[in-house]
Design an enzyme around this catalytic site. Sequence first.
Site, PDB file in Angstrom:
ATOM      1  N   GLY A   1       0.808  -1.313  -0.097  1.00  0.00           N
ATOM      2  CA  GLY A   1      -0.161   0.075   0.091  1.00  0.00           C
ATOM      3  C   GLY A   1       0.815   1.321  -0.056  1.00  0.00           C
ATOM      4  N   SER A   2       2.086   1.266   0.735  1.00  0.00           N
ATOM      5  CA  SER A   2       2.683   2.632   0.753  1.00  0.00           C
ATOM      6  C   SER A   2       3.411   2.630  -0.586  1.00  0.00           C
ATOM      7  CB  SER A   2       3.887   2.480   1.936  1.00  0.00           C
ATOM      8  OG  SER A   2       3.486   2.281   3.140  1.00  0.00           O
TER       9      SER A   2
ATOM     10  N   ASN B   1      -7.401   4.362   9.344  1.00  0.00           N
ATOM     11  CA  ASN B   1      -6.734   3.081   9.946  1.00  0.00           C
ATOM     12  C   ASN B   1      -6.846   3.292  11.494  1.00  0.00           C
ATOM     13  OD1 ASN B   1      -4.901   5.133   9.178  1.00  0.00           O
ATOM     14  ND2 ASN B   1      -3.346   3.801  10.322  1.00  0.00           N
TER      15      ASN B   1
ATOM     16  N   GLN C   1      -7.360   0.208   4.187  1.00  0.00           N
ATOM     17  CA  GLN C   1      -8.238  -0.082   5.159  1.00  0.00           C
ATOM     18  C   GLN C   1      -9.754  -0.675   4.659  1.00  0.00           C
ATOM     19  OE1 GLN C   1      -7.480  -1.001   8.446  1.00  0.00           O
ATOM     20  NE2 GLN C   1      -5.440  -0.476   8.160  1.00  0.00           N
TER      21      GLN C   1
ATOM     22  N   HIS D   1      -2.281  -7.646   2.587  1.00  0.00           N
ATOM     23  CA  HIS D   1      -2.262  -8.259   4.177  1.00  0.00           C
ATOM     24  C   HIS D   1      -3.319  -7.684   4.942  1.00  0.00           C
ATOM     25  CE1 HIS D   1      -0.169  -4.958   6.457  1.00  0.00           C
ATOM     26  NE2 HIS D   1       0.022  -4.434   5.209  1.00  0.00           N
TER      27      HIS D   1
ATOM     28  N   THR E   1      10.794  -8.031 -11.592  1.00  0.00           N
ATOM     29  CA  THR E   1      10.088  -9.277 -12.032  1.00  0.00           C
ATOM     30  C   THR E   1       8.946  -9.318 -10.985  1.00  0.00           C
ATOM     31  OG1 THR E   1      12.166 -10.205 -12.750  1.00  0.00           O
ATOM     32  CG2 THR E   1      10.503 -11.683 -11.866  1.00  0.00           C
TER      33      THR E   1
ATOM     34  N   CYS F   1       2.694   1.312  11.686  1.00  0.00           N
ATOM     35  CA  CYS F   1       3.667   1.868  11.040  1.00  0.00           C
ATOM     36  C   CYS F   1       4.456   2.895  11.798  1.00  0.00           C
ATOM     37  CB  CYS F   1       3.230   2.611   9.600  1.00  0.00           C
ATOM     38  SG  CYS F   1       2.399   1.530   8.602  1.00  0.00           S
TER      39      CYS F   1
END
EC number: 2.8.1.7
Length: 394
Positions: free
Chosen positions: A72-73, A152, A180, A202, A238, A326
């Site tokens: 996400g970041s 979040n 979220q 995740h 890749t 985070c």
Amino acid sequence: MNKTVYMDYSATTYVKPEVLEEMMPFFTESFGNPSSFYAISRDTKRAVDKARDRIAKVLNADSAEVYFTGGGSEADNWAIKGVAFAHRNKGNHIITTKIEHHAVLHTCEWLEKLGYEITYLDVNEEGFINTDELKDAIKDTTILVSVMFANNEIGTIQPIKEIGEICREKKVLFHTDAVQAIGNQVIDVKDMKIDLLSLAGHKFYGPKGVGALYIRKGIKIENLIHGGGQERGRRAGTENIAGAVGLGKAIELAYENLEEHNKKLVALRDKLIDGLLKIPYTKLNGPKGDKRLPGNVNVGFEFIEGESILLSLDFEGVCASSGSACTSGSLDPSHVLLSIGLPHEKAHGSLRLSLGDNNTEEEVDYVLEVLPPIIERLRNMSPLWEDFLKKGEK
């Protein structure tokens, strides 16, 4: 209760067995590079394309509008920096909010150093922006609005469709960090007029280290990562084949039983909130009802520190947090709680309990059993509590 009670699903989730099962062959058997031309590589390319199709279906997007990222970041960084650099001839003004994830806020702060102008919208005591203030903030040099779908920390769900309509009318691009929201909210990028959307696997029972960015067809955006021609020339490197496959399976599972999932979480959430608010001098942070994420609970306990609560809960086998994972190493109070008007001393006493698929009513009862004595014990050790009691005696 002898087992661990995990109530930090907003930080991360476990990988569901069905997801892991679908991922496994791409670690050992179907390991070909999708950019090669032989049979096992064609297999991996088909698997990545299938995962892209699954994400697109959930978002009501076209598969060609979905690009895999490292999380996400990265997706947030790409959306904001990519638009900023691609549209710098049009303008240098970006609008966001004071309660965004740091992946958005720190990106905007970095762009400010390069000469971009950033407007940080205020929020009210429940974490909502004022859409009239958003309208007023848009000007001729505005190139992007970035507002998170759901917060979040306090669970606030923004009026995303209204924001999208404002941006489309003003001919300004709209990005939303939906990390979220995915797996909790129905999202239709076409109906909601969303131009760019970030997500991370995740957060909805998929693997870590993989996410995606939706980019509406026709949007001009610079690349963030340069190198090879992967992701149709827009994101070099890749492909994380197993990660993409897991993300695709996880998002499909999340939306197969969304209504049932949310109904269960709302019932547990509301029971937990009602029980916690019986503790004296306790306040709910964020909105009530359907404008709050179904599994989000964030409460503030006056006169004590959130870190002390977390340590005590950990001793009782309960996993929780005081805000975003985070920023868990920071001693500063949550920027989200400060933005909704809490003073520093009250923001420091916050606790976030976020519920997920494996939580039970028994676990909620257990938390409501062990937490009140913890709060009482910590308050009895607190000089702030002592001062408060002395003032009450006068």
